[in-house]
Design a protein around this motif. Structure first.
Motif, mmCIF file in Angstrom:
data_model
loop_
_atom_site.group_PDB
_atom_site.id
_atom_site.type_symbol
_atom_site.label_atom_id
_atom_site.label_comp_id
_atom_site.label_asym_id
_atom_site.label_seq_id
_atom_site.Cartn_x
_atom_site.Cartn_y
_atom_site.Cartn_z
ATOM 1 N N THR A 254 64.706 31.038 72.030
ATOM 2 C CA THR A 254 63.930 30.175 72.928
ATOM 3 C C THR A 254 63.315 29.053 72.114
ATOM 4 O O THR A 254 62.732 29.301 71.054
ATOM 5 N N ARG A 289 68.094 29.965 80.620
ATOM 6 C CA ARG A 289 67.154 29.412 81.595
ATOM 7 C C ARG A 289 66.357 28.292 80.942
ATOM 8 O O ARG A 289 66.324 28.175 79.724
ATOM 9 N N PHE A 290 65.673 27.481 81.791
ATOM 10 C CA PHE A 290 64.748 26.491 81.251
ATOM 11 C C PHE A 290 63.618 26.263 82.239
ATOM 12 O O PHE A 290 63.744 26.513 83.453
ATOM 13 N N ARG A 291 62.516 25.814 81.684
ATOM 14 C CA ARG A 291 61.354 25.484 82.505
ATOM 15 C C ARG A 291 60.795 24.166 82.009
ATOM 16 O O ARG A 291 60.640 23.958 80.806
ATOM 17 N N ALA A 293 57.594 21.458 82.389
ATOM 18 C CA ALA A 293 56.215 21.323 82.874
ATOM 19 C C ALA A 293 55.501 20.293 82.016
ATOM 20 O O ALA A 293 55.391 20.453 80.792
ATOM 21 N N PHE A 297 59.791 21.055 77.729
ATOM 22 C CA PHE A 297 60.909 21.882 78.153
ATOM 23 C C PHE A 297 60.893 23.174 77.337
ATOM 24 O O PHE A 297 60.844 23.120 76.096
ATOM 25 N N THR A 298 60.963 24.305 78.000
ATOM 26 C CA THR A 298 61.145 25.596 77.328
ATOM 27 C C THR A 298 62.523 26.110 77.714
ATOM 28 O O THR A 298 62.794 26.369 78.898
#
Length: 532
Positions: A254, A289-291, A293, A297-298
């Motif tokens: 990650t 996956r990614f997030r 905010a 970006f994570t």
């Protein structure tokens, strides 16, 4: 009266050349008139082809499961193929990609502030249920990768260039799977982030890195032939399997990105996430996956972007596996090479040979030319059908065969033929030194065939000992059959047991050549000094 005289030296040189040609012809006549030797060489060619094709006709690795069942459903039942990269090589191409279209020239920049990882236990995999990583332990894989990539498309095997941070090898610029250029060293963290940039100008991509986002250092430039006008660009993360000895397991990484900028998209808007190769055999089946905010970006991903080759984490057969028949042929040519001289000692004919041609070194050289040429031709005849027919047989049983170019195929066939020829010359020299066929045959088989079998197929020796023997003994010549390179940037087990030799192909054959030359020199000295 003036007389014109031809210098005696020139006549002598011409006579010498004619004399050696006559010696070669005489040795060839000896060879072809002994029916047993001719039949033996024909058998060597037949064994090289026949045994190799028989070995390839078996099921081999067959159609094997791709991995344990995971939350995304049961595994694919077979591993039919690997993607093929721009250079025609087999590749692993699975990663999580957050991308946008980049039209024409432009650049993409991002800062990486964190890279962490988790690993499955030995023999373990993803767990059923909502938490597939519940049995994983913390720890980053040294070749885990997180960065920015510009790729021709999201299709596996597409041309690309990437700037990335790694788990243990600093910043790298990698491209088209096999290319690798180091950048800034050290691990990435919030206190020590890494800025990455890729600039496109036509088909040329240039990579930069920076520790502060102000002072940029050029890492490398690469030209991607045929790069389309519109490409895909953005952050990515991947993490290859860990390997220790015979154990291996899945890993996941990650990374956290911010300051992501490129022409067109607004901050955090319009980015799409996709698991490249998620259903491919070489993928780990771990969900990416990614997030996004607040411009951060994570991204989580697993797999690898790298050349593929034989090893514990890849199922596939090298096309050169069919060359197992060369070992049977090799034993036959060792016998013929030794007897080509020892038969004359046993029957007392060596005296007649040396009386007719007192230049003993030239006699031995003529014998070497004949036995080397005959066994080389036999080797070509025996090895030529092994790769195309053997690869077809392997595929017919559901095996994936790693691809090779036509030039590599020619090199393998010529290399196997040279291996037979040089070993036959070594046996000839050993026969001259020992004057006994049994001793010469035993010695050459021991330092070549037996050494190889203990080091590679049987793998009874420690890897360090096997590597040493395959560097300094005539068995080093077997390296000529390797056609899939060992890439330092690829996590794999590079041991003889897995088909990787400690020396490059031509260097290994060169060691065998040195042994044959040294033995021939010693044989010449002894032949000159001893009574016939």
């Amino acid at each position: 009266m003036t007389a014109t005289m031809t210098p005696e030296r020139s006549g002598t040189e011409a006579g010498d050349r004619d004399s050696f040609g006559r010696l070669v012809h005489a040795e060839w006549t000896k060879f072809r008139t002994v029916r047993g030797w001719v039949i033996a060489v024909a058998i060597a060619a037949a064994l090289t082809a026949g045994v190799g094709l028989y070995a390839a006709s078996g099921p081999q690795s067959g159609c094997q499961p791709a991995g344990p069942q995971g939350p995304i459903g049961p595994p694919a039942p077979c591993r039919p193929s690997n993607p093929v990269g721009p250079g025609g090589e087999a590749v692993s191409d699975s990663y999580y990609f957050v991308h946008q279209a980049l039209h024409g020239n432009g650049s993409i920049t991002a800062r990486v502030t964190s890279l962490t990882g988790r690993s499955s236990p030995p023999g373990g995999g993803i767990a059923p249920g909502p938490n597939p990583e519940q049995n994983f332990t913390s720890g980053i894989q040294p070749w885990a990768k997180a960065g920015i990539i510009v790729t021709a498309s999201t299709r596996q095997g597409s041309a690309y260039a990437a700037m990335m941070v790694t788990g243990g090898h600093g910043v790298r610029m990698q491209y088209n799977y096999a290319g690798d250029t180091p950048g800034l060293p050290g691990a990435v963290s919030a206190a020590s982030p890494r800025w990455l940039r890729l600039v496109r100008a036509g088909e040329t991509l240039t990579g930069y890195d920076s520790a502060d986002g102000t002072h940029w250092i050029k890492v490398g430039t690469v030209t991607l032939a045929g790069l389309p006008a519109t490409v895909q660009a953005g952050p990515f993360v991947t993490s290859p399997a860990w390997i220790r000895g015979q154990d291996s397991g899945l890993t996941v990484a990650t990374a956290v990105f911010d300051h992501v900028s490129m022409p067109g998209p607004q901050r955090g808007v319009g980015w799409r996430g996709v698991s490249i190769g998620a259903q491919a055999p070489e993928a780990s089946s771990l969900p990416g996956r990614f997030r996004a905010a607040g411009g951060t970006f994570t991204v989580t991903g697993s797999g690898d972007i790298a050349p593929a080759g034989p090893g514990p984490t890849n199922i596939g057969m090298p096309a050169d596996d069919g060359f197992v028949g060369a070992f049977a042929g090799l034993i036959v040519v060792i016998v013929v090479g030794a007897m080509f001289i020892t038969a004359e000692y046993r029957r007392g004919l060596i005296r007649t040979t040396l009386a007719a041609a007192p230049a003993r070194g030239r006699v031995l050289a003529a014998k070497a030319v004949v036995i080397g040429s005959v066994t080389f031709v036999a080797g070509v005849i025996g090895a030529a059908p092994v790769i195309p027919v053997g690869a077809s047989l392997l595929r017919s049983h559901g095996n994936y065969v790693f691809p090779m170019s036509a030039l590599t195929e020619v090199r393998l066939v010529a290399g196997i033929a040279a291996l037979l020829a040089l070993t036959a010359v070594l046996a000839l020299a050993a026969g001259t030194i020992l004057r006994r066929a049994a001793g010469a045959i035993t010695a050459v088989i021991a330092v070549s065939v037996v050494t190889y079998f203990f080091s590679v197929p049987l793998a009874v020796l420690p890897a360090s000992a096997a590597n040493w023997l395959l560097r300094v003994t005539p068995a080093a010549g077997f390296a000529i059959q390797q056609y899939i390179p060992a890439y330092p940037q690829v996590n794999n087990v590079y041991t003889p047991e897995h088909g990787y030799f400690p020396l490059p192909p031509w260097a290994g054959l060169g060691v065998l050549c040195l042994w044959a030359a040294a033995a021939l020199c010693l044989a010449t000295v002894l032949l000159r000094r001893r009574d016939a």
